[in-house]
Design an enzyme around this catalytic site. Sequence first.
Site: not given
Ligand code: SAH
Length: 218
Positions: A66
């Site tokens: 993000s």
């Molecule tokens: N705060 C993180 C956000 C990453 S994007 C950063 O800045 O790096 C969001 C993430 O949520 C992705 O890696 C995706 O694979 C994960 N995601 C999506 N659905 C999910 C679920 N049900 N359980 C766990 N992770 C999930």
Amino acid sequence: METAVVRRFGGARRRLIEALAERGITDVRVLKAFDDVPRHLFVPTGVQHRAYEDTALPIGYGQTISQPWAHASALAALHLTGRERVLEVGTGSGFQSALLTRLVDQVFSIERVPELATAARDAFRACGIDRVVQRVGDGTLGWPEFEPFDAILVGAAGPSIPEPLRAQLAVGGQLLIPVGETAQQLVRLRRTSVDAWEETCLDPVRFVPLIGRHGFPG
Ligand code: SAH
């Protein structure tokens, strides 16, 4: 761990922190966390030179780290004291988990993509962080063994607030989750008593989809 690798991009990091402060982040603990955690170690080497721009970046598997502003404003909105137990759904790059280790007592983080969870673990090691309890799985189910959580941060947008997460929030605790498909809004849910929750719509946002039992279908 203060190695040369960790210290790289110091000037760019300071400029990012100044920009966040100018945009309204006044919580000095949040700004200090951005100084402590080297964001460049949480992105693929090909985009490391852009790690301190205030922008989301690709981290592989169709996912993104993000925008720093999104992390900073979410963390500032929680008014953390340092004593909290926090659940993060969507470890992704691990950057926000790393920020949380500077701001709260206990950090639990769930990621559905195993390769991303491994890359995040390696990034924690590279900067000497050993306080993130990680799990690979469906974060929409929460983490019942460790509830209740004083704060829950969901880093992907769901169709609605997952019931298990609502239930695993401590009384007095807060959950932040982007809700919606094309038009998304950041929603804050506060648990005001054992059987009462208060929902507030915050800003329009753009996140990757939350995929799982209480999210979108995969
Ligand atoms: N705060 C993180 C956000 C990453 S994007 C950063 O800045 O790096 C969001 C993430 O949520 C992705 O890696 C995706 O694979 C994960 N995601 C999506 N659905 C999910 C679920 N049900 N359980 C766990 N992770 C999930």
